[in-house]
Design a protein around this motif. Structure first.
Motif, PDB file in Angstrom:
ATOM      1  N   UNK A 110      77.706  20.144  34.248  1.00 12.51           N
ATOM      2  CA  UNK A 110      78.999  20.994  33.650  1.00 12.51           C
ATOM      3  C   UNK A 110      78.751  21.212  32.434  1.00 12.51           C
ATOM      4  N   UNK A 111      77.983  20.146  31.512  1.00 10.98           N
ATOM      5  CA  UNK A 111      78.268  20.598  29.735  1.00 10.98           C
ATOM      6  C   UNK A 111      77.622  22.198  29.671  1.00 10.98           C
ATOM      7  N   UNK A 112      75.801  21.285  30.599  1.00 14.25           N
ATOM      8  CA  UNK A 112      74.800  22.791  30.320  1.00 14.25           C
ATOM      9  C   UNK A 112      75.298  24.237  30.784  1.00 14.25           C
ATOM     10  N   UNK A 113      76.122  24.865  32.032  1.00  7.56           N
ATOM     11  CA  UNK A 113      76.607  25.227  31.989  1.00  7.56           C
ATOM     12  C   UNK A 113      77.716  26.020  31.199  1.00  7.56           C
ATOM     13  N   UNK A 114      78.038  25.566  29.891  1.00 10.49           N
ATOM     14  CA  UNK A 114      79.420  25.883  29.383  1.00 10.49           C
ATOM     15  C   UNK A 114      78.671  26.831  28.418  1.00 10.49           C
ATOM     16  N   UNK A 115      79.132  28.016  28.246  1.00 15.78           N
ATOM     17  CA  UNK A 115      78.212  29.659  27.732  1.00 15.78           C
ATOM     18  C   UNK A 115      78.720  29.247  25.625  1.00 15.78           C
ATOM     19  N   UNK A 116      80.277  28.415  25.691  1.00 13.68           N
ATOM     20  CA  UNK A 116      80.825  29.438  24.542  1.00 13.68           C
ATOM     21  C   UNK A 116      80.503  27.208  24.182  1.00 13.68           C
ATOM     22  N   UNK A 117      80.784  26.938  23.496  1.00 15.47           N
ATOM     23  CA  UNK A 117      79.634  25.708  22.022  1.00 15.47           C
ATOM     24  C   UNK A 117      80.628  24.879  20.843  1.00 15.47           C
ATOM     25  N   UNK A 118      81.623  25.527  21.852  1.00 10.37           N
ATOM     26  CA  UNK A 118      83.440  25.538  21.129  1.00 10.37           C
ATOM     27  C   UNK A 118      84.624  24.851  22.448  1.00 10.37           C
ATOM     28  N   UNK A 119      83.944  24.649  23.414  1.00 13.14           N
ATOM     29  CA  UNK A 119      84.276  24.046  24.626  1.00 13.14           C
ATOM     30  C   UNK A 119      83.681  22.712  25.779  1.00 13.14           C
ATOM     31  N   UNK A 120      82.695  23.158  24.928  1.00  9.57           N
ATOM     32  CA  UNK A 120      81.554  21.455  25.403  1.00  9.57           C
ATOM     33  C   UNK A 120      82.455  20.364  26.103  1.00  9.57           C
ATOM     34  N   UNK A 121      83.703  20.172  25.434  1.00  6.50           N
ATOM     35  CA  UNK A 121      84.314  18.203  25.109  1.00  6.50           C
ATOM     36  C   UNK A 121      85.469  18.661  26.150  1.00  6.50           C
ATOM     37  N   UNK A 122      85.849  19.572  26.406  1.00  8.98           N
ATOM     38  CA  UNK A 122      86.503  20.070  27.805  1.00  8.98           C
ATOM     39  C   UNK A 122      85.490  19.662  29.037  1.00  8.98           C
ATOM     40  N   UNK A 123      84.746  20.621  29.107  1.00 11.08           N
ATOM     41  CA  UNK A 123      84.020  20.977  29.604  1.00 11.08           C
ATOM     42  C   UNK A 123      83.279  19.718  30.496  1.00 11.08           C
TER      43      UNK A 123
END
Length: 451
Positions: free
Chosen positions: A155-168
Motif C-alpha cells: 500500500x505505502x509504496x504506491x502512495x505518490x503523496x508524501x503527506x498521505x502515507x500515514x493514512x494509506x
C-alpha cells in the motif's frame, strides 16, 4: 535484461498516467487490506478459541488456571515464530518482490489454520494433540510474521503523496480489527449450538472455513502489480543479495526501537482481546457470548479509529500521534480494570468497547512510522523484523503474564501496572526514532555511517 527485471519492470507503475496510478493504488490497498484481514482472522481465531476451548479439550487434567496457562503457552508459540517468518519472508520480499511474497504468506497461514480443524483432542491421542497444535501454531506465526511488512509496503509504496502515507499505510492495519471481528463473529455464531456440541466439534468449523477465505485472498492478490519502489530497485540493480543480514548491520537501532515502540500497543491489545475471555468468565462470571459480542463491538469501532489516527499522523507527525497514544494507554489500563471490577454489564461492555481506542491511536500511524524507518532495498526485512520482534517481548507473553499476575496476586491492578510499564518503554523507544512524516522515501537513504 535479467529474468527478474523482465518480470518486474513492466509492473512497476513506470509510465502510468495519474489515473492509472490511482487505480493501482486503490487495488493495492484493497488487496492488502482484505488479505491481511483474512490472515488476522486465522490468527485471532486461534487466540479467541484458546481462552474458551483449548484448556478444556487439550489439558483436561489441569487446574482451570493452570490449564489456561498451558493453552496460552501454545498460543505464545505463534508469537515466537513471527520473527522467524519476518526473517524468511522479509528476505524474499526484498529479493523477489512484495507481491510474490504476500501470496506465499497467505498460503502458509491459511493451510495451517485449516489443519487446526482436524487436530484430535486429548481424549483421542493424549498429549500429542497439544503437540500438533503447537506445530500448527508455529506455522501460523511464520505466515503472519511475513504478512505485515508486505501488506504495508504494497500500500505505502504506491502512495505518490508524501503527506498521505500515514493514512494509506493504516488501511492494512484495518485488517486487524476486521480479522478480529470475523473471528469473534464466527465463534459467536457456532457457539449457539445446543449442549456440548460447540466443545465437541462446533469450534472446528471456523477453522475449516479458512480454506474458503484463502481462495478469496489468493484471487485478489494475484491481480495486483508490484510496487513502483521495488520495480525501481530492480531497474537500478540495487536489490540486496542478503537483505536480512544487511538490515541488521545497517539499521540495528531502528529494528530495536521499532520492537520496543510496540510494547504499549501489542501487549495491552492481547490482554483486551484474548485474556479478557478467561478473566471475564472465570473471575467475573460473565457469559462467553457477552464477551464475544463486546469484543465484536470494539473491533467495529476500530474500523473507523485506525484510519482516522493514521490520517491525523499525517497532520501532526507520526511520533507525536504515537506517543499520545502510548500515554493514553498507560493511563487507561487502570480505568479499564476498574470498570470491569464494577461487575456491571453495561459498564464492562463500555470498557471493552473503549479498550481498543488507545491501541488504535498507536496502531493507525504505526505502519508508516516503522516502515519509513528503513531504506527501500531493506524495507521489507527491516520493517518486518522490527515489527515482529515485539511479538516475543510483548504480544506473546502478555496473556501469560496477565494470567500469572492475576493468579498470583488475585488483583487486576498488577496487570494495569504491567500495561503502564509497557507504555513507559514505548515512550522512550518512540522518542529515539526518526520521524519521516512528509519526507521522500523513494530515494535510497544515506549510508548508516553517514547518518
Amino acid at each position: 535484461m535479467s529474468a527478474l527485471e523482465a518480470n518486474v519492470i513492466p509492473l512497476g507503475g513506470s509510465g502510468l498516467s495519474p489515473e492509472e496510478h490511482r487505480i493501482q493504488l486503490r487495488r493495492a490497498v484493497i488487496a492488502s487490506t482484505i488479505g491481511t484481514a483474512i490472515e488476522w482472522y486465522d490468527f485471532f481465531l486461534y487466540s479467541t478459541v484458546t481462552g474458551l476451548v483449548f484448556a478444556k479439550l487439550f489439558f483436561p487434567n489441569s487446574d482451570p488456571w493452570v490449564g489456561t496457562l498451558e493453552a496460552f503457552a501454545i498460543y505464545a508459540v505463534g508469537f515466537v515464530a513471527r520473527p522467524v517468518g519476518a526473517a524468511i519472508f522479509g528476505h524474499y520480499g526484498d529479493r523477489i518482490g512484495r507481491k510474490s511474497t504476500l501470496i506465499a504468506t497467505l498460503l502458509c497461514m491459511g493451510l495451517a489454520t485449516f489443519a487446526v480443524a482436524l487436530v484430535p483432542t486429548y481424549d483421542r491421542i493424549g498429549i500429542w494433540g497439544a503437540v500438533l497444535l503447537t506445530v500448527l501454531r508455529f506455522i501460523q506465526g511464520v505466515g503472519v510474521g511475513g504478512e505485515w511488512g508486505g501488506s504495508v509496503l504494497m500500500s505505502m509504496e504506491w502512495a505518490r503523496n508524501n503527506h498521505s502515507r500515514g493514512l494509506v499505510a493504516s488501511w492494512p492495519q484495518f485488517g486487524v480489527p476486521c480479522g478480529l471481528f470475523l473471528a469473534n463473529l464466527a465463534v459467536l455464531a457456532f457457539s449457539q449450538m445446543s449442549g456440548e456440541q460447540f466443545l465437541a466439534w462446533g469450534w472446528r468449523i471456523p477453522f475449516a472455513l479458512s480454506l474458503i477465505l484463502v481462495g478469496v485472498g489468493l484471487y485478489i492478490r494475484l491481480g495486483i502489480l508490484e510496487t513502483p519502489i521495488f520495480a525501481k530497485l530492480v531497474a537500478e540493480r540495487k536489490v540486496e543479495r542478503a537483505p536480512m543480514l544487511a538490515v541488521i548491520k545497517e539499521y540495528p537501532k531502528e529494528i530495536l526501537m521499532s520492537a520496543f515502540a510496540r510494547m504499549s500497543e501489542q501487549a495491552p491489545f492481547y490482554i483486551f482481546t484474548a485474556f479478557v475471555f478467561s478473566y471475564g468468565i472465570k473471575s467475573l462470571g460473565l457469559s462467553r457470548d457477552f464477551l464475544l459480542t463486546a469484543v465484536l463491538a470494539a473491533s467495529v469501532v476500530s474500523f473507523v479509529s485506525i484510519p482516522v489516527f493514521g490520517h491525523v499522523s499525517d497532520r501532526i507527525g507520526r511520533k507525536n500521534m504515537y506517543m499520545i497514544g502510548a500515554l493514553v494507554t498507560g493511563i487507561f489500563g487502570f480505568i479499564y480494570f476498574a470498570m470491569l471490577k464494577t461487575g456491571s454489564e453495561p459498564i464492562i461492555f463500555l470498557a471493552i468497547i473503549l479498550s481498543l481506542i488507545p491501541h488504535d491511536m498507536q496502531y493507525g500511524p504505526q505502519a508508516a512510522l516503522i516502515a519509513e524507518s528503513f531504506t527501500g532495498r531493506l524495507r521489507y526485512s527491516g520493517a518486518s523484523l522490527g515489527y515482529q520482534l515485539a511479538s516475543v517481548i510483548a504480544g506473546g507473553p502478555a496473556p501469560l503474564i496477565a494470567t500469572w499476575l492475576y493468579a498470583t496476586t488475585n488483583s487486576a491492578t498488577a496487570i494495569a501496572i504491567y500495561i503502564a510499564a509497557c507504555a513507559v518503554i514505548t515512550l522512550i523507544a518512540t522518542a529515539l526514532m526518526t520521524d519521516y512524516t512528509g519526507k521522500d522515501i523513494s530515494a535510497e537513504y544515506q549510508a548508516r555511517s553517514a547518518r
